[in-house]
Motif scaffolding. Structure first.
Motif, PDB file in Angstrom:
ATOM      1  N   ARG A  24       0.803  -1.224   0.000  1.00 11.60           N
ATOM      2  CA  ARG A  24       0.000   0.000   0.000  1.00 11.60           C
ATOM      3  C   ARG A  24       0.836   1.275   0.000  1.00 11.60           C
ATOM      4  O   ARG A  24       0.289   2.377  -0.099  1.00 11.60           O
ATOM      5  CB  ARG A  24      -0.914   0.005   1.233  1.00 11.60           C
ATOM      6  CG  ARG A  24      -1.951  -1.109   1.215  1.00 11.60           C
ATOM      7  CD  ARG A  24      -2.667  -1.225   2.551  1.00 11.60           C
ATOM      8  NE  ARG A  24      -3.688  -2.279   2.532  1.00 11.60           N
ATOM      9  CZ  ARG A  24      -4.337  -2.704   3.600  1.00 11.60           C
ATOM     10  NH1 ARG A  24      -4.076  -2.156   4.791  1.00 11.60           N
ATOM     11  NH2 ARG A  24      -5.243  -3.665   3.516  1.00 11.60           N
ATOM     12  N   TYR A  25       2.153   1.147   0.090  1.00 12.96           N
ATOM     13  CA  TYR A  25       2.991   2.329   0.309  1.00 12.96           C
ATOM     14  C   TYR A  25       3.082   3.222  -0.919  1.00 12.96           C
ATOM     15  O   TYR A  25       3.102   4.450  -0.793  1.00 12.96           O
ATOM     16  CB  TYR A  25       4.395   1.873   0.719  1.00 12.96           C
ATOM     17  CG  TYR A  25       5.321   3.001   1.101  1.00 12.96           C
ATOM     18  CD1 TYR A  25       5.238   3.596   2.357  1.00 12.96           C
ATOM     19  CD2 TYR A  25       6.294   3.473   0.217  1.00 12.96           C
ATOM     20  CE1 TYR A  25       6.073   4.630   2.717  1.00 12.96           C
ATOM     21  CE2 TYR A  25       7.142   4.501   0.569  1.00 12.96           C
ATOM     22  CZ  TYR A  25       7.032   5.079   1.812  1.00 12.96           C
ATOM     23  OH  TYR A  25       7.862   6.110   2.174  1.00 12.96           O
ATOM     24  N   ALA A  83       1.508   3.756  -4.894  1.00 10.97           N
ATOM     25  CA  ALA A  83       0.439   3.315  -5.793  1.00 10.97           C
ATOM     26  C   ALA A  83       0.945   2.816  -7.134  1.00 10.97           C
ATOM     27  O   ALA A  83       0.283   2.013  -7.794  1.00 10.97           O
ATOM     28  CB  ALA A  83      -0.555   4.462  -6.007  1.00 10.97           C
TER      29      ALA A  83
END
Length: 442
Positions: free
Chosen positions: A142-143, A145
């Motif tokens: 999730r860090y 995109a």
């Protein structure tokens, strides 16, 4: 745009997670199955690529968003044409890079993943943890995109029960576990102060790679890896090959001098140059038919006594340097100097072509990217050329008595104390050249 094969990136949350072992295991297993794999290594590393090349049976090239211009990366990706799959090993942690941007990125593996569109396979060392591994993977997924974490490989699994506990953490989340490698201390590759012990020093490297291939076949879903891989979307036009330092280049090549980037050699050959190896440790001299000599980095400090006693090499290199350019990088630069003090405190006379004195008895780490503007011609480039490179050594500089070769700055723009040296036809730098601007600086 050239039709590139599918590719993926093997990365990790941090260094020493086992990504080199996993990468080698995957490449060796796929090659055993008849697949042609084009290996790459993210970041400024000249040791890991030699292992990758041995596993794949073809050269491994570096990809670096800080040091390479985008056109150079495009040219290196062309090496994968004709392969079944590209596999790139990351550097440090997936998102780790410099705080200051370089050519077009920060030098992070994530920059290469985003630019190519290759999905990331995250290697997680699960020693000392179980369900928490899933939390780590979710955070990485999730860090950023523009980076896709397509799955994980669990390294250092201690037992079937340990594996079940780790997998339980992934059960409710969309990140697949693509395989596991059990704890196999016998398959680890020894380290030295600049990284892994060189591939050329492993007498049983073929057997080691064969064992790693078996581990991969037993524990990793190789078919799933191929399904997850994606074609590169990198569409920048390729940059022309490097300007070689001569038409025939005498290249020092043995256990003391082996740290040279594969893309540099490939670029010289693509530009029409011929490379003629010689071994200083075997007391060989540069071939007199050559018009330039190059001493790459390596471990001269481990062989300083032999080098100092190689009188034929020293006298031959001195004679060569009277009329033709000689360039040294890091270990090669130290060998061009006046003397080198080894780890035991003994001083060994080197070639004396430059006035550099270095000391390994009281070590000092020098590490980081470098930008150099040449004051004089060097390494095949005219004065004013801006070079990008990387410095990594533990030598303490005692004295330098020659003209500075360049204005050199670190990645943040701060001037470094090391400026390289020049005397007559001889030049040297502590940094290894990675790429150059296409025109001299104004």
């Amino acid at each position: 745009m050239t039709n590139h094969p599918r590719g993926l990136i093997v990365a990790a949350p941090s260094t020493n997670s086992g990504k080199t072992t996993v990468t080698l295991a995957m490449i060796a297993a796929l090659r055993r199955r008849g697949r042609v794999v084009q290996p790459y290594k993210c970041g400024p590393d000249y040791i890991d690529p030699a292992f990758h090349a041995a596993a794949a049976g073809r050269p491994c090239y570096n990809l670096d968003s800080w040091a390479f211009n985008r056109g150079r990366v495009a040219a290196l990706l062309e090496a994968a044409v004709g392969a079944d799959l590209s596999i790139a090993e990351g550097v440090m942690g997936l998102f780790d890079g410099g705080s200051h941007a370089g050519a077009w990125g920060h030098g992070a593996t994530a920059d290469i993943a985003a630019a190519t569109g290759w999905p990331v396979v995250l290697v997680i060392d699960v020693a000392g943890q179980s369900q928490s591994a899933a939390a780590v993977a979710l955070g990485f997924a999730r860090y950023r995109a523009d980076v896709t974490v397509a799955g994980v490989i669990l390294n250092n699994v201690a037992s079937a029960r340990h594996e079940a506990l780790v997998r339980a953490g992934f059960a409710a989340h969309p990140i697949p576990v693509l395989g596991t490698l059990v704890r196999h201390a016998s398959q680890s590759i020894k380290n030295r102060h600049l990284g892994l012990v060189q591939a050329r020093e492993h007498a049983q490297l073929t057997e080691r790679l064969d064992a790693l291939a078996t581990l991969a076949e037993q524990g990793i879903d190789l078919a799933a890896l191929k399904q997850l891989a994606q074609p590169s979307r990198f569409d920048t036009p390729a940059t022309p090959a490097f300007a070689p330092p001569g038409q025939r280049i005498a290249l020092a090549s043995d256990d003391a001098f082996s740290f040279i980037y594969p893309h540099l050699l490939a670029g010289w050959r693509a530009a029409g140059a011929e490379i003629v190896p010689f071994s200083p440790l075997a007391d060989e001299t540069p071939d007199d038919s050559c018009d330039a000599a190059w001493l790459p980095g390596g471990y001269p400090e481990l062989h300083a006594g032999r080098l100092a006693a190689s009188s034929r090499f020293i006298s031959g290199l001195r004679a060569f340097a009277e009329t033709r350019p000689v360039h040294g990088e890091c270990g090669g630069y130290m060998t061009l100097g006046a003397g080198l003090i080894d780890a035991d405190g003994a001083r060994h006379a080197m070639t004396g072509l430059l006035g550099l004195e270095t000391d390994f008895a009281q070590r000092k780490l020098h590490l980081g990217y470098r930008v150099a503007t040449l004051h004089a011609p060097a390494a095949g480039h005219p004065a004013g050329t801006v070079l990008r490179g990387h410095e990594y050594h533990y030598a303490r500089v005692l004295s330098v008595s020659d003209e500075p070769l360049a204005d050199i700055h670190d990645a943040s723009g701060v001037a470094t104390a090391e400026t390289g040296s020049r005397r007559g036809h001889v030049t040297g730098t502590f940094f290894h050249m990675i790429d150059s601007s296409q025109e001299p600086a104004a």
